[in-house]
Design an enzyme around this catalytic site. Structure first.
Site, PDB file in Angstrom:
ATOM      1  N   ARG A  47       0.652  -1.435   0.005  1.00  0.00           N
ATOM      2  CA  ARG A  47      -0.024   0.128   0.247  1.00  0.00           C
ATOM      3  C   ARG A  47       0.956   1.174  -0.018  1.00  0.00           C
ATOM      4  O   ARG A  47       2.007   1.315   0.188  1.00  0.00           O
ATOM      5  CB  ARG A  47      -0.881   0.025   1.396  1.00  0.00           C
ATOM      6  N   ASP A  90       5.321  -8.081   1.604  1.00  0.00           N
ATOM      7  CA  ASP A  90       4.578  -7.269   2.771  1.00  0.00           C
ATOM      8  C   ASP A  90       4.162  -8.296   3.812  1.00  0.00           C
ATOM      9  O   ASP A  90       4.462  -9.766   3.562  1.00  0.00           O
ATOM     10  CB  ASP A  90       3.558  -6.553   2.297  1.00  0.00           C
ATOM     11  N   ASP A  93       7.123 -11.477   7.375  1.00  0.00           N
ATOM     12  CA  ASP A  93       7.059 -10.507   8.375  1.00  0.00           C
ATOM     13  C   ASP A  93       8.439 -10.004   8.436  1.00  0.00           C
ATOM     14  O   ASP A  93       9.464 -10.786   8.700  1.00  0.00           O
ATOM     15  CB  ASP A  93       6.763 -11.097   9.938  1.00  0.00           C
ATOM     16  N   VAL A  94       8.665  -8.947   8.241  1.00  0.00           N
ATOM     17  CA  VAL A  94      10.099  -8.447   8.076  1.00  0.00           C
ATOM     18  C   VAL A  94      10.960  -8.537   9.401  1.00  0.00           C
ATOM     19  O   VAL A  94      12.361  -8.607   9.445  1.00  0.00           O
ATOM     20  CB  VAL A  94      10.463  -6.801   7.531  1.00  0.00           C
ATOM     21  N   LYS A 151       2.536   8.017  20.798  1.00  0.00           N
ATOM     22  CA  LYS A 151       2.117   8.006  22.127  1.00  0.00           C
ATOM     23  C   LYS A 151       3.334   9.258  22.629  1.00  0.00           C
ATOM     24  O   LYS A 151       4.217   9.166  22.391  1.00  0.00           O
ATOM     25  CB  LYS A 151       1.998   6.968  22.965  1.00  0.00           C
ATOM     26  N   ALA A 161       5.936   9.681  27.958  1.00  0.00           N
ATOM     27  CA  ALA A 161       5.568   9.674  29.312  1.00  0.00           C
ATOM     28  C   ALA A 161       4.749   8.356  29.278  1.00  0.00           C
ATOM     29  O   ALA A 161       4.460   7.800  30.346  1.00  0.00           O
ATOM     30  CB  ALA A 161       5.108  10.915  29.753  1.00  0.00           C
ATOM     31  N   TYR A 179       9.100   6.457  16.967  1.00  0.00           N
ATOM     32  CA  TYR A 179       9.360   6.550  15.620  1.00  0.00           C
ATOM     33  C   TYR A 179      10.238   7.472  14.997  1.00  0.00           C
ATOM     34  O   TYR A 179      11.128   7.095  14.162  1.00  0.00           O
ATOM     35  CB  TYR A 179       7.938   7.120  15.042  1.00  0.00           C
TER      36      TYR A 179
END
Lengths: 429, 445
Positions: free
Chosen positions: B215, B236, B259-260, B293, B296, B349
């Site tokens: 995608r 993928d 799954d990488v 997120k 914290a 990230y």
């Protein structure tokens, strides 16, 4: 007698969409949609886009009248070359395996170099028929030339004629459902509830383990958001299954529940076969060979044989032809229409009376090593979209045999409605 | 359909409103078309002093059938200025004198390319200052340009002039539509520079592995590399099998579900590539996930899964891929603007994407990699229009779209084109680079 084949038919890989429960994620998918999806996954895995294959053989047990050319339509909707020929076969639950045998035979004879065998079934997108009386009257109206005659014919329709029928899982000649038939056989062979639940739990546990090990990564292509067989219950245990109420058979002796019987399922599968030369030209690895197949039928209508016992007859005939014993296999794939089907079949092979009197053998075929049976789960856990089951089993077994190594052997046994059974031998490459 | 500012101001009342209020109006960018010209119009080529690179560029342009202009008096489509010979900041007057007037008449979707030398290798303090100044000027030009134009710097190491062609070609072309204010480092080639027989098929005969290809940007990468001639191995997760098959079949490639993060992912890719395609030349590590997120509130599994998929899996796969990739191959990693500028709620990230940049630099200099003549580069996409960004709330999305010099989001193909450029055999002189595909986003360094 061993017939020497001119050449071998290789199984090069397979693909299926995850199987879904009736009215589940594939509720609005047609047989054509699902079979096209199964083909597309196979084409992508093996880089077959634009390729003209020898043939594609598919089929469905429950089919709309409009799907008369189901497989050809699926091919035209796929990325395969439109010049790829196709036809439909219907042999109830044996369809998928029969198709693999058909394609392999053509390859062995040199009539084709490659082919796809598969099948599809939907229990959700079922055709609806009107009552037989209404159908005849509607056809008569349609035949009339004048409006007056049409109106006259229409007046012949009575309120009682109106109604719809959906395909039933019932044997036309006995009026009994498949489960009811199986209950008779299970009782006859004394198959216990505990043994059935044990087999069912193991099927779920084995299938779950196969997913965890990535076994299906190159056997399956997700479809409509589903990436695993929906019916799978990884936490299934004998204790949980023991709580279910029997649904087939009557009274005290009833042992068959929704847990140890396959549910109605939607799904599709496809297997790629080819000659060894074709495989090499296309840089594809031979996983296994389809050595031989056999089909048997039993008289469950007038005789006293069980509806789903035909594989018990087909296997010894196949073994004799190939000069093998029942114990000469690394894996056994016995389709779990019901847990009791598998158990009755195995018990019959161990039974002296059955083997000598019904099969005409000198001694029983004997037992099979249960640790080699349905080791990556079977229909009780995966579900059973009738014509798709054969392709599921052939592709999985070919992979298992390839991993086991050259010369390894696997036996497939699939029972089918109408008292038929399709069986085959695969050899690892 | 969601409101799109760029479309709203492109015509009708929206256009009137934007013009009256002085709001930005994004230009439709010039993108690569198969069979199209390198750049539609003349290119002004000039230089300071001897300007050895300018001479190369003139040859390149005439080979590509592009007319070379010598004065900015007529409207030009691009300007290439060779400042490799600057000695002191006073020499920068050449740039003001050439580029200044040219900007007034530069055609829409114009290009400004300034070629210099790395400040690190300057022989005097004054020269280092002059060389470093180029970057500042070009970044400013990028912000001054209108009409979908871009400005980029190319720093060519001493004695590496021969490797500059591919980069100049890429920057003049529509392939670099959304690349602006970037610094390309051209060094001595790691292998033989090989110009393709057909510039519309620069990847002809190559086999490319693209992870996360089902995608979005990954699918666009697969499409673009296939358009340029490569055979695609589309990788993928099994869960994305359906759309992955669609990509593979559309491109006549093969689909590989894995799954990488699996231990044997690299080995499985190698096995598939060798068995089915006789090896591979290009690897694009695109697979990635977000688990946003605030730090914290980030639990260990959110932290770990992002680092596993976006960074650790690449390190692990490369152990199998690098020994197996064909000599002269190309590895391209996908980083992110978040890995450069950071982003609230994306520590995990950003860690993974900044890590990709470090990995890219280090791997490019690795002995085994150099010995095989492999280039290793990274792209860092900014705001790209994907299914994912379409789900971002309206205000955030519009700010993301507009907070760049081109006043619009990029397309997945823009990221793919830069990756494609890194995979050219004509490009063996750019390695260890991280290029942002962000339309000069205001965020980040």
């Amino acid at each position: 007698m061993t017939t020497a084949s001119p050449r071998r038919a290789a199984i090069l890989g397979g693909n299926r969409i995850p199987f879904a429960r009736q009215f589940g994620p594939y509720a609005n998918a047609s047989n054509q949609d699902m079979f096209t999806a199964a083909l597309e996954g196979l084409v992508a895995r093996y880089g077959l886009a634009g390729e003209r294959l020898g043939e594609v053989v598919g089929g469905a047990v429950i089919k709309h009248a409009r799907d008369f050319n189901l497989t050809r339509e699926a091919v035209l909707g796929s990325s395969l070359a439109p010049e790829t020929t196709a036809y439909d076969v219907q042999q109830a639950c044996g369809t998928g395996l029969e198709n693999a045998i058909l394609v392999s035979n053509k390859i062995k004879l040199g009539q084709i170099e490659s082919g796809i065998a598969g099948g599809v079934d939907t229990a959700s997108d079922a055709p609806i028929m009107v009552t037989e009386k209404l159908r005849r009257k509607l056809l008569k109206i349609n035949r009339q030339k004048t409006t007056v005659d049409m109106a006259k014919s229409a007046l012949a329709i009575r309120p009682g004629d109106i109604g719809i029928e959906t395909p039933a899982n019932t044997e036309p000649r006995t009026g009994l459902s498949m489960g009811e038939h199986m209950a008779i056989t299970a009782k006859k062979w004394g198959i216990t509830r505990e043994a059935q639940d044990e087999l069912a739990a193991l099927s779920h546990q084995n299938l779950a383990k196969a997913y965890d090990n990535g076994f299906f990564d190159d056997l399956m292509t997700s479809y409509l958001g589903l990436a695993k067989d929906q019916n799978l219950r990884a936490d299934s245990t004998v204790e949980k299954l023991a709580k279910l109420k029997p649904v087939f058979g009557k009274g005290e002796g009833a042992t068959m529940t929704a847990g140890n019987s396959t549910p109605l399922t939607d799904g599709a599968s496809a297997v790629l076969l080819g000659s060894e030369e074709w495989a090499a030209e296309h840089n594809l690895t031979v996983q296994a060979y389809l050595v031989d197949g056999e089909v048997a039928a039993v008289d469950y209508v007038h005789g006293d044989e069980g509806l789903l016992m035909a594989p018990a007859y087909a296997v010894p005939r196949l073994l004799a032809r190939q000069g093998l014993s029942l114990q000469d296999f690394d894996y056994y794939e016995i389709h779990e229409a019901f847990a009791s089907t598998v158990l009755s079949t195995m018990k019959a092979w161990e039974d002296e009376e059955f083997c000598t009197q019904r099969l005409g053998l000198e001694k029983p075929l004997g037992s099979i090593d249960r640790s080699k049976l349905n080791v990556n789960g079977s229909s009780l856990a995966a579900g059973h979209p009738f014509a798709a089951t054969g392709g599921r089993i052939v592709a999985s077994l070919a992979k298992m045999l390839h991993e086991k190594g050259p010369g390894s052997r696997g036996l497939i046994s699939i029972c089918a409605a109408g008292g038929q059974g399709v069986v085959a031998i695969l050899e690892g490459a | 359909m969601a409101f799109n500012y760029g479309q709203f101001v492109s015509g009708g009342i929206g256009k009137q409103l934007a013009t009256t209020l002085g709001l930005p109006r994004p230009t439709k960018l010039r993108r690569h078309k198969v069979g199209g010209s390198l750049i539609p119009g003349e290119v002004l080529v000039a230089g300071h002093g001897e300007a050895p690179v300018a001479e190369r560029v003139r040859h390149l342009l005439s080979d590509a059938g592009v007319k070379v202009a010598t004065s900015p008096s007529t409207s030009v489509a691009g300007v290439v200025l060779d400042l490799t010979a600057v000695e002191t900041p006073a020499d920068l007057e050449t740039l003001r004198g050439v580029v200044g007037p040219a900007l007034k008449t530069l055609a829409p979707t114009g290009r400004v390319i300034v070629i210099g030398r790395p400040p690190e290798s300057a022989t005097s303090v004054a020269q280092a200052a002059a060389r470093r100044a180029v970057e500042g000027i070009v970044r400013s030009i990028g912000k001054e340009m209108r009409g979908g134009g871009t400005a980029n710097t190319v720093l060519v190491a001493e004695g590496a002039d021969a490797g500059v062609d591919a980069t100049v070609r890429f920057l003049l072309s529509g392939r670099s539509a959304y690349v602006s204010a970037q610094v390309f480092h051209v060094a001595k080639p790691v292998g033989d520079v090989a110009a393709p027989a057909d510039w519309d098929k620069p990847l002809a005969g190559k086999v490319a592995v693209v992870t996360g290809a089902a995608r979005g940007i990954g699918a666009a990468i697969a499409d673009t590399l296939a358009r340029d001639g490569a055979t695609i191995i589309a990788v993928d997760m099994p869960q994305a099998g359906g759309p992955l098959a669609e990509v593979a079949n559309r491109l006549g490639g093969t689909a590989l579900q894995l799954d990488v993060t699996a231990e044997d992912a690299g080995a499985k890719i190698v096995e598939h590539a060798q068995a089915r395609h006789g090896g591979f030349d290009i690897v694009v590590h695109n697979a990635g996930i977000t688990r946003d997120k605030l730090l914290a509130n980030t639990e260990a599994d959110r932290w770990d899964s992002v680092l596993q998929v976006n960074l650790l899996s690449i390190l692990r796969m490369n152990e199998a891929l690098i020994p197996a990739i064909n000599d002269g191959g190309h590895i391209v990693n996908v980083s992110s603007i978040a890995g450069i500028a950071g982003n609230r709620g994306q520590t995990n990230y950003a860690a993974s994407k900044a890590g990709v940049i470090g990995m890219t630099q280090s791997l490019a200099a690795d002995k085994a990699v150099l010995k095989k003549g492999i280039t290793v580069n990274a792209v860092a996409p900014g705001f790209i229009e994907t299914e994912m960004t379409a789900k971002v709330p309206f205000a955030t999305r519009e700010v993301g779209r507009l907070m760049n010099s081109l006043s619009q989001g990029g397309q997945p193909v823009d990221v793919a084109e830069t990756i494609g450029f890194f995979a050219w055999d004509a490009n063996r002189a750019v390695t260890g680079n991280t290029v942002r595909v962000c339309g000069q986003m205001l965020m980040g360094a």
